[in-house]
Design a protein around this motif. Structure first.
Motif: not given
Length: 490
Positions: A177-181
């Motif tokens: 749920l981070s900005d990585h995906l």
């Protein structure tokens, strides 16, 4: 091993229970624990991942709709437990713990493909049914396959692994749920994690046998004997020499085909009324405390300690660790010190610790870190106590309705703890959202939770059953038994 399912109709003498209970711990028993115990890990993983609501933005859901997704999952668990609990008592443990895992795998995976609220609700409900059915089938199978002197610690440890799954879910969410995906991808991957683990486990389960105790009480004596012989062979493969079982320990069984609802009611309320009261009290009290704290801990950190919403997950890890370590480290004491003593201790002391934390909270002497530390200490004990509630209801009723007993009390506890407690505590916290939050309502909520938990321990002390190191048939005579197992073994 292929054996014809021949069914006996007349009385038979069986040494199956005594042969299973005298076995040493072996690789076979580890396989049972790993193959069946993963269900609690999956449930913890599921709830933690879904509770983060990563799908909210993608599907355009309101906060109420997100809550509905959680409620539907819990409702599915209740219905699944009641539905599959009756079927596992009729058709066997093995068939059901394969079916229920498959239901969960398929429904949870499809849920990750959701494109609208109604689609998500349908498959969350079905996934919940699968997990609810798992509880009844696997707890029955574990109790019936594990030797009596290990049964308590194994059951308590397995039930406690829920928090290992919850911790895994929290770790996964930090990345998913981070900005990585992309927003539309992370939460979907989270929905697939449980099924991926389950696919591995379902192959392990294929090597597990049907419960010989269930076969024995359903007239399939030849199959039961052959299954026990195979378990004995696997248990003795390390060179352990098994002691012969004296014939005086044989139990005379007249198979029963089906137990009616009327008969079940008579067993619960006429034959074992104090045990029914015990099961109800233990399950409801632990569920009330657990759900009250677990579903509102993030709100408490935000409203009273100013912790940003994005940072509350970091406080969850020590909370989950305390819950996981309790059953693992002190579960063996339920087999050695005894059930009633340990239930009173875990319920009572966790309640007293909650009272202490309520005083410190009201006095403003806690911060986010020390509040979390208090929760860790409380639930180190309460987690073992809560797991012992599931153990208790699974071992104090006759074998022929064990699955239904588990499902009945599980449904009650989910209704009381899963609905009433979060609703009540959510409203108590809701009064504390100003610059100077009022701590009184939540303080009294903690006091109520503590008193309820202590009451559960006291009830268990007076109405509990000394089930440690005793055969299941000694604790509750099977309905199909024509002799009293207590008299046979004495």
């Amino acid at each position: 091993m292929s054996i014809a399912e021949t069914t006996a109709t007349g009385p038979v003498r069986s040494l199956v229970p005594a042969r299973l209970d005298r076995l040493p711990w072996s690789r076979f028993h580890w396989l049972v624990v790993i193959g069946l115990g993963v269900s609690w890990i999956l449930d913890g993983l599921e709830i933690q991942i879904v509770s983060q609501a990563g799908y909210q933005t993608t599907l355009g859901l309101s906060a109420g709709a997100v809550g509905a997704v959680g409620s539907v999952y819990l409702a599915g668990q209740v219905l699944g437990a009641l539905f599959f609990g009756r079927i596992t008592d009729r058709l066997g443990r093995r068939k059901l713990f394969m079916v229920t895992l498959a239901v969960y795998l398929v429904a949870s995976g499809i849920g990750g493909l959701s494109f609208s609220l109604w689609f998500l609700l349908v498959f969350r409900f079905i996934a919940g049914m699968g997990i609810g059915g798992e509880y009844t089938a696997i707890n029955s199978a574990i109790d019936e396959l594990i030797p009596s002197r290990f049964r308590g610690r194994v059951d308590i440890a397995v039930n406690g692994t829920y928090w290992g799954g919850a911790a895994l879910g929290a770790v996964a969410n930090l990345y998913l749920l981070s900005d990585h995906l992309p927003t539309n991808v992370g939460w979907r991957i989270g929905f697939f994690l449980g099924p991926l683990i389950g696919l591995v486990v379902i192959f392990l389960r294929r090597t597990l046998p049907e419960s010989p105790r269930w076969l024995m009480t359903h007239g399939r004596q030849e199959e039961a004997e052959c299954t026990v012989a195979e378990i004995e062979r696997r248990a003795a493969s390390g060179g352990t020499e098994l002691t012969p079982v004296p014939d005086r320990l044989a139990l005379e069984i007249t198979p029963v085909d089906r137990v009616s609802y009327l008969k079940i009611a008579k067993v619960f309320f006429r034959d074992y009324p104090s045990r029914s009261f015990l099961g109800f009290s233990m399950m409801v009290t632990q569920a009330f405390l657990y759900n009250a704290i677990f579903f509102t801990y993030a709100l408490v950190l935000q409203h009273f300690y100013g912790v940003p919403k994005a940072h509350t997950s970091y406080y969850f890890f020590p909370f989950a660790l305390g819950n996981l370590l309790g059953p693992l480290l002190i579960g063996h004491l339920f087999d050695t010190i005894g059930r009633r003593r340990m239930i009173l201790f875990t319920y009572g002391v966790s309640g007293l610790l909650l009272l202490s934390s309520a005083y410190l909270f009201q006095a403003g002497l806690l911060n986010a870190t020390t509040q979390t530390a208090m929760w860790c200490a409380i639930f180190f004990l309460a987690s073992a106590g809560a797991s012992s509630a599931y153990l208790t209801v699974s071992e104090i009723f006759p074998l022929e309705l064990r699955g239904q007993a588990i499902s009945f009390f599980f449904a009650i506890s989910q209704g009381a703890g899963g609905v009433v407690a979060p609703f009540l505590f959510g409203h108590l916290i809701g009064t504390g959202d100003s610059a100077a939050p009022d701590r009184n309502p939540l303080t009294w909520g903690y006091v109520i939770g503590a008193v309820i938990m202590i009451a559960g321990g006291v009830i268990a002390w007076y109405f509990g059953v000394d089930a440690e190191r005793r055969s299941l048939e000694d604790i509750a005579n099977p309905l199909s038994a024509t002799t009293n197992h207590r008299e046979v073994t004495s």
